[in-house]
Design a protein around this motif. Structure first.
Motif, mmCIF file in Angstrom:
data_model
loop_
_atom_site.group_PDB
_atom_site.id
_atom_site.type_symbol
_atom_site.label_atom_id
_atom_site.label_comp_id
_atom_site.label_asym_id
_atom_site.label_seq_id
_atom_site.Cartn_x
_atom_site.Cartn_y
_atom_site.Cartn_z
ATOM 1 N N SER A 1 48.431 36.393 46.398
ATOM 2 C CA SER A 1 48.804 34.901 46.532
ATOM 3 C C SER A 1 47.871 34.262 45.715
ATOM 4 N N SER A 2 46.725 34.707 45.412
ATOM 5 C CA SER A 2 45.696 33.923 44.521
ATOM 6 C C SER A 2 46.053 34.055 43.075
ATOM 7 N N VAL A 3 46.437 35.397 42.777
ATOM 8 C CA VAL A 3 47.012 35.452 41.433
ATOM 9 C C VAL A 3 48.127 34.588 40.948
ATOM 10 N N LEU A 4 49.025 34.561 41.881
ATOM 11 C CA LEU A 4 50.290 33.690 41.818
ATOM 12 C C LEU A 4 50.010 32.240 41.623
ATOM 13 N N ASP A 5 48.874 31.707 42.480
ATOM 14 C CA ASP A 5 48.577 30.345 42.461
ATOM 15 C C ASP A 5 47.965 30.102 41.007
ATOM 16 N N ALA A 6 47.400 31.180 40.512
ATOM 17 C CA ALA A 6 46.430 30.891 39.013
ATOM 18 C C ALA A 6 47.668 30.899 38.109
ATOM 19 N N ILE A 7 48.703 31.591 38.252
ATOM 20 C CA ILE A 7 49.821 31.619 37.076
ATOM 21 C C ILE A 7 50.706 30.476 37.422
ATOM 22 N N GLU A 8 50.991 30.019 38.559
ATOM 23 C CA GLU A 8 52.230 28.980 38.596
ATOM 24 C C GLU A 8 51.211 27.689 38.551
ATOM 25 N N HIS A 9 49.993 27.399 38.936
ATOM 26 C CA HIS A 9 49.248 26.299 38.980
ATOM 27 C C HIS A 9 48.084 26.259 38.352
ATOM 28 N N PRO A 10 47.884 26.880 36.979
ATOM 29 C CA PRO A 10 46.638 27.132 36.402
ATOM 30 C C PRO A 10 45.818 25.884 36.149
ATOM 31 N N ARG A 11 44.703 25.877 36.086
ATOM 32 C CA ARG A 11 43.889 24.536 35.864
ATOM 33 C C ARG A 11 43.549 24.616 34.358
ATOM 34 N N SER A 12 43.739 25.650 33.822
ATOM 35 C CA SER A 12 43.428 25.676 32.050
ATOM 36 C C SER A 12 44.338 27.080 31.866
ATOM 37 N N GLY A 13 44.355 27.092 30.350
ATOM 38 C CA GLY A 13 45.103 28.280 29.944
ATOM 39 C C GLY A 13 44.254 29.356 29.656
ATOM 40 N N PHE A 14 42.862 29.551 29.866
ATOM 41 C CA PHE A 14 41.934 30.510 30.133
ATOM 42 C C PHE A 14 42.123 30.714 31.688
ATOM 43 N N GLU A 15 42.373 30.025 32.657
ATOM 44 C CA GLU A 15 42.389 30.599 33.990
ATOM 45 C C GLU A 15 43.961 31.624 34.023
ATOM 46 N N GLN A 16 44.919 30.882 33.443
ATOM 47 C CA GLN A 16 45.997 31.607 33.535
ATOM 48 C C GLN A 16 46.184 32.955 32.539
ATOM 49 N N TYR A 17 45.558 33.080 31.780
ATOM 50 C CA TYR A 17 45.464 34.193 30.973
ATOM 51 C C TYR A 17 44.774 35.334 31.949
ATOM 52 N N HIS A 18 43.698 34.883 32.385
ATOM 53 C CA HIS A 18 42.802 35.927 33.157
ATOM 54 C C HIS A 18 43.728 36.242 34.452
ATOM 55 N N ALA A 19 44.397 35.357 34.855
ATOM 56 C CA ALA A 19 45.389 35.461 36.317
ATOM 57 C C ALA A 19 46.404 36.477 35.682
ATOM 58 N N LEU A 20 47.104 36.326 34.605
ATOM 59 C CA LEU A 20 48.074 37.435 34.231
ATOM 60 C C LEU A 20 47.459 38.673 33.846
ATOM 61 N N LEU A 21 46.020 38.814 33.583
ATOM 62 C CA LEU A 21 45.231 40.046 33.006
ATOM 63 C C LEU A 21 45.317 40.623 34.470
ATOM 64 N N ALA A 22 44.804 39.861 35.603
ATOM 65 C CA ALA A 22 44.828 40.388 36.954
ATOM 66 C C ALA A 22 46.050 41.074 37.576
ATOM 67 N N ALA A 23 47.220 40.296 37.248
ATOM 68 C CA ALA A 23 48.469 40.852 37.527
ATOM 69 C C ALA A 23 48.977 41.949 36.946
ATOM 70 N N ARG A 24 48.412 42.023 35.624
ATOM 71 C CA ARG A 24 48.800 43.379 34.933
ATOM 72 C C ARG A 24 48.169 44.700 35.555
ATOM 73 N N GLY A 25 46.873 44.298 36.084
ATOM 74 C CA GLY A 25 46.366 45.594 36.707
ATOM 75 C C GLY A 25 46.957 45.949 38.160
ATOM 76 N N LEU A 26 47.603 44.917 38.684
ATOM 77 C CA LEU A 26 48.270 44.786 40.059
ATOM 78 C C LEU A 26 49.826 45.355 40.004
ATOM 79 N N VAL A 27 50.419 45.349 38.952
ATOM 80 C CA VAL A 27 51.748 45.756 38.704
ATOM 81 C C VAL A 27 52.222 47.146 39.375
ATOM 82 N N SER A 28 51.508 48.027 38.809
ATOM 83 C CA SER A 28 52.073 49.604 39.438
ATOM 84 C C SER A 28 51.762 49.689 40.759
#
Length: 363
Positions: free
Chosen positions: A281-308
């Motif tokens: 839920s936290s990762v999705l919040d940072a992807i959908e409502h990021p406070r900066s591109g820097f935050e969204q980038y690291h949210a996507l990195l976190a999601a990349r590690g969760l995919v599998s």
């Protein structure tokens, strides 16, 4: 720090001013040469022939001069100090440097031996090129001068371009290779997220990906102190310590829910380093409502590690959130580091639907 930033800003301003002067001076010199050729051609019986022939002669001289300038301008590679821990896994190819050095010495040697006959050679060159510009005896001196002018101009342009652009290009290529090799090493150690981060940075060095990870000025102040390290380096350090941390998943979630932008990114870094601490839920919040591109980038990195690790329903939530950001006008920019990560996330195939087992017939 303020003094260092001021000095860097002044240096950048001086470099920009120097580039502006160089561009302006080069354009002026080129204009003088072409203008002189046009004025000369207008006084000839066949002005179009003189212009065409003169442009070809000037272009050939400029190309030759540029090639000579490149040979003289190829930078030398500074050897690393083994005592300082210079890498030994990769050694740049120095053939170009060696060929440049050899040809430069040969050209200088030949030129010095022929210096006494330079006037005769120039007259012969002018006589040979005179038919292309009109054909009479008055054309020969102008033809020789035209060749010399554009030869020197091409040499200066080639030398300056090589000195200003080639070292940076070679340095960027070396840094990108170092990052790719470091990413492969991280991959072998099982750090998929860190490997992807390094690959993204390598592609940015090569200009293959645009950067969209600019961070607010407050982020550096809100991240853990690390001297002069960049926010990217601080996040990488936090990610590397995640598995050794005594924090729980609930504490990391509370860290993300704090009002501070820096704390949110720190929580995302911990989720990247240890998927057991991640909260979808936290990762999705940072992807959908990021406070900066820097935050969204690291949210996507976190999601990349969760995919599998995601169940089908959670994977669909992540897929829908990433897809929505890719198509949104103010979402993930095309061709950026974030779009590369998003495509990697969406590359996970949907699980095949379960096929119901047919009852075995009795008997």
């Amino acid at each position: 720090m303020a003094g260092v930033r001021r000095v860097r800003g002044q240096a950048a301003g001086s470099a920009q001013a120097l580039r502006t002067v160089q561009r302006g001076g080069g354009a002026a010199l080129l204009g003088v040469g072409v203008g002189g050729l046009l004025l000369f051609a207008l006084g000839r019986d066949e002005p179009l022939q003189a212009i065409g022939g003169g442009l070809v002669v000037a272009g050939a001289a400029a190309v030759l001069g540029t090639a000579l300038g490149f040979l003289f301008g190829v930078p030398r590679m500074r050897a690393g100090d083994p005592a300082a821990g210079a890498r030994d896994s990769y050694v740049p190819n120095t053939n170009l440097e060696q060929v440049s050095d050899w040809l430069t010495k040969v050209l200088l040697g030949v030129g010095l031996t022929q210096l006494g006959s330079l006037g005769t050679r120039l007259r012969q060159l002018g006589d040979a090129l005179a038919p292309a510009l009109g054909g009479d005896a008055a054309v020969a001196p102008f033809a020789a001068a035209l060749v010399l002018y554009f030869l020197v101009l091409g040499f200066l342009a080639g030398w300056l371009a090589t000195r200003l652009l080639l070292p940076r290009a070679l340095s960027d290529a070396d840094q990108a290779l170092d990052l790719f090799l470091a990413g492969q090493d991280r991959d072998r150690k099982g750090d998929k997220v860190g490997a992807d981060d390094l690959r993204v940075r390598a592609m940015q060095h090569l200009g293959l990906l645009g950067t969209s990870t600019d961070h607010p000025g407050t982020v550096r102040e809100q991240l853990p102190p690390a001297g002069d390290a960049t926010p990217e380096a601080v996040v990488a350090e936090v990610r590397s310590t995640a598995r050794r941390s005594a924090l729980t998943a609930q504490q990391v979630r509370e860290l993300f829910e704090a009002a501070s932008d820096g704390r949110r990114i720190q929580a995302l870094a911990l989720m990247q380093g240890d998927p057991a601490l991640a909260d979808l839920s936290s990762v999705l919040d940072a992807i959908e409502h990021p406070r900066s591109g820097f935050e969204q980038y690291h949210a996507l990195l976190a999601a990349r590690g969760l995919v599998s690790r995601l169940a089908t329903a959670d994977w669909h939530r992540l897929r829908d959130a990433v897809t929505a950001q890719l198509v949104a006008a103010d979402g993930i920019p095309y061709g950026s580091d974030r779009s590369w990560l998003a495509e990697k996330i969406l590359a996970r195939p949907d699980p095949a639907p379960a096929v119901p087992r047919q009852p075995t017939p009795a008997g």
